[in-house]
Design an enzyme around this catalytic site. Structure first.
Site, short mmCIF file in Angstrom:
data_model
loop_
_atom_site.label_atom_id
_atom_site.label_comp_id
_atom_site.label_asym_id
_atom_site.label_seq_id
_atom_site.Cartn_x
_atom_site.Cartn_y
_atom_site.Cartn_z
N GLY A 25 0.85 -1.19 0.00
CA GLY A 25 0.00 0.00 0.00
C GLY A 25 0.89 1.24 0.00
O GLY A 25 2.06 1.18 -0.38
N PHE A 26 0.35 2.36 0.44
CA PHE A 26 1.14 3.60 0.47
C PHE A 26 2.44 3.41 1.25
O PHE A 26 3.50 3.82 0.80
CB PHE A 26 0.33 4.72 1.12
CG PHE A 26 -0.71 5.31 0.22
CD1 PHE A 26 -0.33 6.04 -0.90
CD2 PHE A 26 -2.06 5.15 0.48
CE1 PHE A 26 -1.28 6.59 -1.75
CE2 PHE A 26 -3.01 5.70 -0.36
CZ PHE A 26 -2.63 6.43 -1.48
N VAL A 91 0.58 -13.81 3.28
CA VAL A 91 1.39 -14.16 4.44
C VAL A 91 0.48 -14.77 5.50
O VAL A 91 -0.59 -14.24 5.78
CB VAL A 91 2.12 -12.92 4.99
CG1 VAL A 91 2.77 -13.22 6.34
CG2 VAL A 91 3.17 -12.45 3.99
N GLU A 183 -17.91 11.62 1.49
CA GLU A 183 -17.64 11.60 0.05
C GLU A 183 -18.63 10.71 -0.69
O GLU A 183 -19.16 11.07 -1.74
CB GLU A 183 -16.19 11.14 -0.20
CG GLU A 183 -15.19 12.26 0.07
CD GLU A 183 -13.76 11.80 0.32
OE1 GLU A 183 -12.90 12.67 0.56
OE2 GLU A 183 -13.50 10.59 0.32
N ASP A 312 -1.22 2.14 8.43
CA ASP A 312 -2.40 1.97 9.28
C ASP A 312 -2.24 0.89 10.34
O ASP A 312 -2.89 0.93 11.38
CB ASP A 312 -3.62 1.57 8.41
CG ASP A 312 -4.18 2.75 7.63
OD1 ASP A 312 -3.53 3.81 7.63
OD2 ASP A 312 -5.25 2.59 7.01
N ALA A 328 -3.21 8.23 4.62
CA ALA A 328 -2.26 7.93 3.56
C ALA A 328 -0.96 8.70 3.74
O ALA A 328 0.13 8.16 3.54
CB ALA A 328 -2.88 8.25 2.20
N GLN A 329 -1.03 9.96 4.12
CA GLN A 329 0.20 10.75 4.23
C GLN A 329 1.10 10.27 5.35
O GLN A 329 2.33 10.32 5.23
CB GLN A 329 -0.11 12.24 4.37
CG GLN A 329 -1.08 12.59 5.48
CD GLN A 329 -1.23 14.10 5.63
OE1 GLN A 329 -0.28 14.84 5.41
NE2 GLN A 329 -2.42 14.56 6.01
#
Lengths: 441, 441
Positions: A25-26, A91, A183, A312, A328-329
Site C-alpha cells: 500500500g502507500f 502471508v 464523500e 495503518d 495515507a500521508q
C-alpha cells in the site's frame, strides 16, 4: 536481456541484506521505492497484484472512474528496481526466531529486516454478518459491488409498481460520518439526481433519499467546527440527510435499524471506523487502539528490533504523545523514512533519528465545487478547496497516463455531469463480499 | 421536469404503435436509435444495463483497456429519446397469439411489433463442461476472467520452482482461428513478452508459448489467401504457433488434447464458432445454421409477420442466396433498415423494400503494426491497415469521451508498450463462467 539479470548483481556491500516488506500500500510501496537500486535485496509480498489509490476509490463505487484508473500493478511500479522482487502471495505467519515469513502456499521467505505494512480493514464492531449487507470501501471488489448494488437498485425501482418499494430502492444509507462516508453520500446524491432526471422515465427526484448515519455527536470529527458546519450545509444542498448520535443496532439485506428508527434501503454502505490488519497476532502481541501494533520512535515493533511496522497497521505516536491518524500521508512518510533509515543503517552503519510526521493537511470532498482542507493553522473550504483537492489528487496518481485519463474524465464529468463507468457487472450473483478476499490459488 | 413527462406525450398518430426490442447490441440499438423521437412507443429490454463494443473486448482481456472504455449504459445511449423506455430484465418467452413478451420477474410486456436482437453465444459443440476451462469472449465478465487467469498464470510461474510447471503456466492455448482467436493470440504474445522482459525476475521469454489451434485447414477462413499468408507470417514473428487441422478432443482445467497431442496450459481461451441465442425456441421454431432464425427479405421471421429478427440471431440471405455473416456491420445495417422500415410502415403506411447488405470490409488485427482488411474487390495489409483499423475502431466508439480515452491509452501503449489495466480482481475464486450469467434479481 532484462529477464536474465541475476538477483543482486548490483550489490555493493560485502553482505547482502535481505529486507522483506509485507504489503504494498502507500507505506510498503514508499519503503520499497526508497530502497530501490541499492545494494539491499528487497522482497515485496502482497496478496494482490496491484497497488490501489484508495482516496479515489469512492469514485469507482459511484461510476465516475474505472478500477484501472486508480490502480497499478505492483510489478510495474517496482519493475525498474533490479534489486526488488515482487511475490503475489498471502502471508500466514511470522517466525521471529527463525527470521522467516510463512506464505499460504507453504513456502517461507527468510529476512534480515522485516517491514509489516499490511494496512487496515473496516471494523464492524463484532457484527461480522453486517459485512455482507453493508460493504466497506477498501478494495476494487467492494467498490464494484457497491456500484453494482446502487445501479441495480435504480433499475429495480424503475420496474417496480409499488410506490413504497420504489422509495425504499431509491434510498441509500451510508453508515459512518468520516471523510469516506461524506464523500460517498455526496457522490451518490449527485449520481442519483442526474440519472433520475436524465435517464429514467418513472422515477421522481423527490423519491430519492441519501441518509448519512453517524453514531457520534458530529460528522468529520477530525475537522474543526467551521469546516464541519460548511460540510453539513453543502451536504444538505446536495440532498443528503445527516443524522448524528444514531448508532446502528441491527441490519438486514435491505434495512438498517438505528436509534429505534428503521430505514429501508436499496444500498447500504459501511464507513464506520477501521481496525488494523491482524498482523499483530503473527507476532503474538496484542495490538492497542483498533488492533494497531505499538512501535518505537524508529518504527521498530516494541520488543522486535528487526521488525518494523508502518502505515495503518502501526500505532505510532506524535510528538504530543497522541496516536498518529490512519492516513495515507502518515503511511507514505513512514515508508519513506523507514526506507531511508534502513539504507543508512544497513549500508553506511549510521544511527537513525526518530520519525517525525509532517502534517500536509487533512481533506475531504463533499461534492461538485465543495471540499474542505484543514492545514492545522489555517483552513480552506469551497470552490477553491475543491479545485486544490482535484489538482492534488491528480498529482498523487502514479504516472502520467493515469493523471491524463483521470483529468479527462473529471473535466468531461464537470462539463456534462455524465459518469462513464455505469456498469452492472454480469456475474452479480457471484459477488460475495468477504473480509478474506484473495486471489485464486 | 424530465422525470414527469408521461409516456407517449409526443405521439403524432391517432394510434400508439408499440414496438418492443429484445436485446441492445449493435442490431437492437441501431433499430431503437432509428425509431428515436418518433411517435412510436418503443421499449428496449436487455438483461444487461450496458451495450458492449465487442470488437475491442479482446483488449480488455489482454489488459489494454478498461471495461468502461468500451461499454455504455443503454439508458445513457437512449436517454435523449423520450419515446424510448429501457428495461433491465431477462426475457423468458414470447406469446405470439397474445402478442406479449414474458419477463423473468413475472411481468409481461405487450407489443404490436416485436424485434428479436438477442445475438449469439459461443458454441462448445456439445461440450458444455469446457466452458468453465476455456471461456469465450462475449461479455465483460468473461474478458475479466481471461485477464485474471492470464496474469495469475504468470504470477504463479514466477513463484514456481518446477521448470515443467513454469513452462506449462506460461503457455496459452487459444482454440479457434477466426478473427477473435487471431487477435487474442497476437495480443497475448505481445503482453507476455513485455511482462517477462520488463517486470518479472525469474521468467525467460523462451519459456512462453502461445498456441493457436484451428480444427479446419486454415485460419481466418473468411479472408482471401494472400491475407491469410500475411497473417500467418506476422503471427509467427510475434511468437504464436499456429496449428491447423487439429480438432480439440478433450479438455481439463489446465490441459487441452487435440489430434493426439497434449498441451498443458496456464490459460485456455475459446473462440471456435458461435451459435445464435435460443430465441428461436421462444417461437417454437427450429433455427437453421447455428440455431439462427430464418427471416424474409424484410427481416420478419418466416411465418410471423409482426416479429422481426436482426443481427447474429437472424439467418438473413445475401443476394447470392448465401447466409449473411454474423458480423457487427450486418447487425447494425439490419437494425437501421428495420428502424426505418417500421417508421415508414407504421407512421406513413408506406410499403418497404427488401434489406440489402452493403459490405464495408472485413478486418482483423494481428498485432502491433499489423492488420488485414478485405473489401471484396481489393485488400489491404500491414502498417497502414493497422492504422486504418485503429482509426475506424476509435470512430465507431459511442461518444467523444470514450474516443479520447481509448486514443490516449493506445498512443501511450504504442509509445511505452505498457498496458494500463493489468488487474487481478480480488474475488477471483467467485468468478464462475456461465452461459446464463445475468444480473442479480
Amino acid at each position: 536481456m532484462a529477464g536474465e539479470t541475476p538477483q543482486g548483481d548490483n550489490m555493493t556491500g560485502a553482505t547482502t541484506h535481505r529486507v522483506v516488506i509485507v504489503g504494498a500500500g502507500f507505506a510498503g510501496l514508499a519503503a520499497a521505492r526508497t530502497l530501490g537500486n541499492t545494494g539491499i535485496d528487497v522482497t515485496v509480498i502482497d496478496r494482490r497484484n496491484h497497488n490501489l489509490f484508495q482516496p479515489l476509490l469512492y469514485q469507482v463505487a459511484t461510476a465516475a472512474l474505472s478500477p484501472a484508473d486508480i490502480s497499478e500493478p505492483i510489478r510495474r511500479t517496482l519493475g525498474r528496481f533490479r534489486n526488488i522482487k515482487v511475490m503475489l502471495a498471502e502471508v500466514t505467519g511470522i517466525d521471529p526466531s527463525a527470521k522467516t515469513v510463512q506464505l499460504d502456499h507453504g513456502a517461507s521467505v527468510p529476512y534480515d529486516q522485516l517491514v509489516i505494512a499490511t494496512g487496515s480493514e473496516y471494523n464492524y464492531f463484532g457484527h461480522e454478518d453486517w459485512r455482507a449487507w453493508a460493504p466497506g470501501l477498501k478494495t476494487i471488489h467492494e467498490a464494484r459491488l457497491i456500484r453494482q448494488r446502487l445501479l441495480l437498485a435504480f433499475e429495480k425501482a424503475e420496474l417496480s409498481q409499488d410506490s413504497e418499494e420504489k422509495k425504499a430502492l431509491l434510498t441509500s444509507v451510508i453508515i459512518g460520518g468520516g471523510p469516506t462516508g461524506v464523500e460517498m453520500a455526496g457522490a451518490i446524491a449527485e449520481l442519483g439526481r442526474f440519472m433520475i432526471t436524465r435517464d429514467f422515465r418513472k422515477l421522481e427526484p423527490d423519491h430519492m433519499r441519501v441518509i448519512l448515519i453517524e453514531a457520534g455527536p458530529k460528522i468529520l470529527s477530525a475537522f474543526p467546527d467551521n469546516l464541519v458546519q460548511y460540510a453539513l450545509r453543502e451536504l444538505e444542498k446536495t440532498g443528503v440527510e445527516v443524522l448524528t448520535n444514531l448508532p446502528v443496532e441491527a441490519m438486514t439485506k435491505d434495512e438498517v435499524v438505528a436509534g429505534s428508527r428503521r430505514f429501508r434501503a436499496g444500498c447500504i454502505i459501511w464507513g464506520a471506523g477501521v481496525k488494523a490488519s491482524p498482523a499483530g497476532r503473527w507476532l503474538g502481541i496484542e495490538g492497542k487502539a483498533g488492533g494497531r501494533i505499538p512501535v518505537e520512535p524508529d518504527l521498530s515493533v516494541t520488543g522486535f528490533p528487526d521488525i518494523f511496522a508502518i502505515g495503518d497497521t502501526a500505532l505510532g505516536l506524535a510528538e504530543d504523545g497522541k496516536p498518529l491518524p490512519a492516513l495515507a500521508q502518515v503511511a507514505k512518510q513512514q515508508g519513506e523514512y523507514l526506507g531511508r533509515a534502513l539504507k543508512e543503517k544497513l549500508l553506511d552503519g549510521k544511527p537513525v533519528g526518530p520519525f517525525h510526521f509532517q502534517n500536509r493537511g487533512n481533506t475531504a470532498v463533499i461534492g461538485r465545487n465543495a471540499a474542505i482542507f484543514d492545514f492545522g493553522k489555517w483552513t480552506l473550504k469551497g470552490w477553491f478547496a475543491w479545485l486544490l483537492w482535484a489538482i492534488v489528487h491528480v498529482y498523487l496518481l502514479v504516472n502520467f497516463e493515469k493523471r491524463l485519463l483521470v483529468s479527462i474524465q473529471w473535466i468531461w464529468r464537470y462539463l456534462t455531469r455524465q459518469r462513464g463507468a455505469r456498469l452492472i457487472d454480469e456475474n452479480a450473483a457471484a459477488f460475495v463480499p468477504s473480509s478474506t478476499q484473495r486471489t485464486e490459488t
